[in-house]
Design an enzyme around this catalytic site. Structure first.
Site, mmCIF file in Angstrom:
data_model
loop_
_atom_site.group_PDB
_atom_site.id
_atom_site.type_symbol
_atom_site.label_atom_id
_atom_site.label_comp_id
_atom_site.label_asym_id
_atom_site.label_seq_id
_atom_site.Cartn_x
_atom_site.Cartn_y
_atom_site.Cartn_z
ATOM 1 N N GLU A 60 -3.877 1.145 -5.946
ATOM 2 C CA GLU A 60 -2.999 0.050 -6.335
ATOM 3 C C GLU A 60 -2.894 0.059 -7.853
ATOM 4 O O GLU A 60 -3.741 0.622 -8.545
ATOM 5 C CB GLU A 60 -3.540 -1.280 -5.814
ATOM 6 C CG GLU A 60 -2.532 -2.405 -5.822
ATOM 7 C CD GLU A 60 -1.228 -2.037 -5.120
ATOM 8 O OE1 GLU A 60 -0.285 -1.627 -5.859
ATOM 9 O OE2 GLU A 60 -1.154 -2.127 -3.895
ATOM 10 N N CYS A 76 0.871 -1.167 0.000
ATOM 11 C CA CYS A 76 0.000 0.000 0.000
ATOM 12 C C CYS A 76 0.909 1.217 0.000
ATOM 13 O O CYS A 76 1.545 1.516 1.006
ATOM 14 C CB CYS A 76 -0.919 0.010 1.219
ATOM 15 S SG CYS A 76 -1.984 1.471 1.306
#
Length: 253
Positions: free
Chosen positions: A111, A2
């Site tokens: 992402e 992340c």
């Protein structure tokens, strides 16, 4: 993994969701990046018996975990994530897992799906948020690093786990999400040892998040506007290859 996330809820919404002592007003942030300050939540002092006041507290830390034993930060890698599967035993995170577990509020994260090298093309960015909207609380770890001159820096990292099947279509890791009913157990480092909260470090349910293709403007830290989370047309997936089997039949794979 992340590496960028979003927090665009109001202070009142965050305080209500996490049962916090009041927060000061702050603007929404749509491209929170490593080394920047991030909002975290820690368990506060125990309230007086019979008190209805919340005892969780919010604070800002630098996103980039720094163990207390590090001598020179310039020679230590930037740890923005910690693998939940190994954090209990890893030297960098062992003490924080035992004594300084935190929650990191977010309204979504980014992402990238990277195409195979032989296919070429640019990675496709996705904004990943709860299907029902609202706030989520990532599991995190905190450490205060002290320099030789006595100055201190509070630092933090987001715990990640293997992606569920939905997220795995674009990446093999995702942040650990702690449910509201588990906030107290996760933050309680006095009675809950790391091995007793292992069950909380798991992937979110398959239908919890939705993935929205967004522009590559998020790649630049200087871009911080709400337009970063606006949907765009998704890049087409490469066509399936057609090959011949030995029996002469056509096959797709």
């Amino acid at each position: 993994m992340c590496g960028r996330f979003v927090l665009n809820a109001s202070p009142e919404e965050i305080a209500d969701y996490l049962d916090l002592i009041g927060l000061e007003d702050f603007p929404g942030r749509f491209n929170i990046a490593p080394t920047q300050p991030i909002l975290i939540v820690v368990e506060g002092t125990k309230p007086e018996p019979g008190s209805n006041l919340p005892n969780r507290q919010a604070m800002l830390v630098r996103w980039g975990f720094m163990p207390g034993w590090v001598k020179d930060p310039k020679e230590f890698p930037l740890l923005i994530n910690a693998r939940s599967e190994t954090a209990i035993g890893k030297a960098s995170f062992r003490a924080a897992m035992r004594h300084r577990r935190i929650l990191i509020p977010a309204t979504g994260f980014y992402e990238w799906r990277r195409p195979p090298k032989d296919e070429g093309g640019k990675p496709q960015a996705y904004y990943i948020k709860p299907k029902n909207g609202g706030i989520v609380a990532f599991a995190g770890l905190m450490e205060t690093w002290s320099s030789a001159d006595g100055s201190e820096v509070d630092t933090g990292a987001i715990l990640t786990t293997s992606a569920n099947r939905s997220i795995a279509r674009i990446h093999d890791r995702m942040p650990v999400v702690i449910s509201p009913e588990d906030f107290t157990r996760w933050l309680d480092c006095k009675t809950q040892e790391p091995r007793e909260v292992i069950d909380l470090m798991k992937a979110a349910d398959e239908d919890f998040f939705e993935m929205i293709p967004v522009s590559d403007k998020v790649n630049k830290v200087a871009n911080t506007g709400a337009d970063l989370i606006e949907p765009v047309a998704q890049r087409l997936e490469p066509a399936a290859k057609v090959v011949k089997k030995d029996d002469g039949q056509m096959s797709l794979f």
